[in-house]
Structures are given as C-alpha cells and as structure tokens.
Design a protein around this motif. Structure first.
Motif, PDB file in Angstrom:
ATOM      1  N   MET A 171      -8.058  -2.663   0.289  1.00  0.00           N
ATOM      2  CA  MET A 171      -6.828  -2.216   0.961  1.00  0.00           C
ATOM      3  C   MET A 171      -7.075  -0.978   1.817  1.00  0.00           C
ATOM      4  N   GLU A 172      -7.862  -0.040   1.306  1.00  0.00           N
ATOM      5  CA  GLU A 172      -8.136   1.185   2.066  1.00  0.00           C
ATOM      6  C   GLU A 172      -8.880   0.872   3.356  1.00  0.00           C
ATOM      7  N   ARG A 173      -9.801  -0.102   3.315  1.00  0.00           N
ATOM      8  CA  ARG A 173     -10.545  -0.484   4.518  1.00  0.00           C
ATOM      9  C   ARG A 173      -9.698  -1.319   5.472  1.00  0.00           C
ATOM     10  N   ALA A 219       1.642   2.417   6.613  1.00  0.00           N
ATOM     11  CA  ALA A 219       0.496   2.173   5.736  1.00  0.00           C
ATOM     12  C   ALA A 219       0.982   1.852   4.313  1.00  0.00           C
ATOM     13  N   THR A 247      -5.514   0.504   8.275  1.00  0.00           N
ATOM     14  CA  THR A 247      -6.104   1.643   8.987  1.00  0.00           C
ATOM     15  C   THR A 247      -5.093   2.462   9.776  1.00  0.00           C
ATOM     16  N   THR A 301       2.078   6.983   8.003  1.00  0.00           N
ATOM     17  CA  THR A 301       2.119   6.953   6.539  1.00  0.00           C
ATOM     18  C   THR A 301       3.068   5.888   5.990  1.00  0.00           C
ATOM     19  N   ARG A 316      -2.383   5.155  10.897  1.00  0.00           N
ATOM     20  CA  ARG A 316      -2.200   6.559  10.516  1.00  0.00           C
ATOM     21  C   ARG A 316      -0.738   6.887  10.222  1.00  0.00           C
ATOM     22  N   TYR A 336      -8.347  -2.052  -4.391  1.00  0.00           N
ATOM     23  CA  TYR A 336      -7.901  -0.842  -3.717  1.00  0.00           C
ATOM     24  C   TYR A 336      -8.905  -0.412  -2.648  1.00  0.00           C
ATOM     25  N   GLN A 337     -10.180  -0.679  -2.857  1.00  0.00           N
ATOM     26  CA  GLN A 337     -11.165  -0.403  -1.805  1.00  0.00           C
ATOM     27  C   GLN A 337     -10.911  -1.299  -0.587  1.00  0.00           C
ATOM     28  N   LYS A 367       0.522  -1.742   2.372  1.00  0.00           N
ATOM     29  CA  LYS A 367      -0.185  -1.841   1.090  1.00  0.00           C
ATOM     30  C   LYS A 367       0.700  -2.462   0.020  1.00  0.00           C
TER      31      LYS A 367
END
Length: 150
Positions: free
Chosen positions: A87-89, A99, A92, A96, A94, A84-85, A103
């Motif tokens: 994926m968050e990086r 994103a 990117t 929604t 904005r 999950y870290q 994911k």
C-alpha cells in the motif's frame, strides 16, 4: 493476538458466570442448565447445553489461544506486513485525505476478503476439520464476515 484472545476469554467467562448466577437465583437450584447457545446467530446449530458443557465454558481454552497465536505469527503478521508495504508503494499521492481514503478503500476491497478467507482456512485446519470444514466455512461464513468487517 493470543493476549487479546486471553482477555476476551476471561471476559466471556466472567459474563457466563454472571448469567448463570442470575439464572440460578431466578429459576432455583433444580432448574435445567443455562443454554449459552440460545442467543447465537441463526446459522449456529448446536445442541442444548448441558451442565458439563457449561462447566467447560467456564475455563480458559488454552488450545484456542494457541491456535490464535499460531495464526497471528504464521499468517496474519506476515500478510499484514507485506500488505502495508504494498500500500505504501502503491498510494503515492501527497494529498493526505486522498491517500487515507485510497488506503481504506484498498484495504476493504482487496485485503479484507483475502485476509478473512486465509484466517478461516488456517483456523479450520488447526481445529482439525480438514478440507470439507474449510469448504463449509468459506461457503457459509466468509461473505457475512467480510460484510461485517465493512
């Protein structure tokens, strides 16, 4: 994972007792034991149940719960945390919905096959089945498990 496994096992025990009671009411006390394996998927090849097997299935399997907890603690939790870290990086945007869709796609295509394969490896080793058991499980169950997760 251990608490959810314990709840699942309690539900399984409840349903098995319910099935056994219904079967005994219909078939009578001298009928052969219920075969809980008869409804399993085609790739499960187990001998018919005996009364002793059924009795064993009606009790909580603490070894199974310990295995599930160990896998969750040593494998699933760290793997998921770092995934999950990543994926968050990586994602990117904005927007929604974009994103979220990105994911979900990454999770399904990249993470799920690896996570399921690793789970099978850990679980098979904890069951004491060794490398041949791991190879069998990956060859025979991995693809269908990944497909089922999609």
């Amino acid at each position: 994972m251990t608490s959810s496994d314990a709840m699942v096992q309690q539900y399984e025990i409840y349903k098995k007792k319910e099935i056994m009671n219904e079967y005994e009411e219909k078939a009578g006390p001298d009928a052969p034991p219920v075969n809980f394996q008869s409804g399993c998927p085609v790739n499960v090849n187990s001998p018919p149940s005996t009364e002793q097997d059924n009795e064993k299935m009606l009790h909580h399997d603490f070894a199974r719960s310990a295995q599930i907890g160990t896998i969750g603690f040593l494998y699933s939790a760290p793997l998921s945390h770092f995934w999950y870290q990543i994926m968050e990086r990586t994602v990117t945007t904005r927007v929604t919905t974009l994103a979220l869709a990105s994911k979900i796609a990454m999770d399904a295509v990249l993470f799920t096959p690896i996570a399921i394969g690793g789970y099978f490896v850990f679980r098979t080793f904890l069951e004491g089945k060794g490398l041949s058991g791991v190879q069998w499980k990956l060859e025979n169950k991995w693809a269908s498990a990944v497909q089922a997760s999609w």
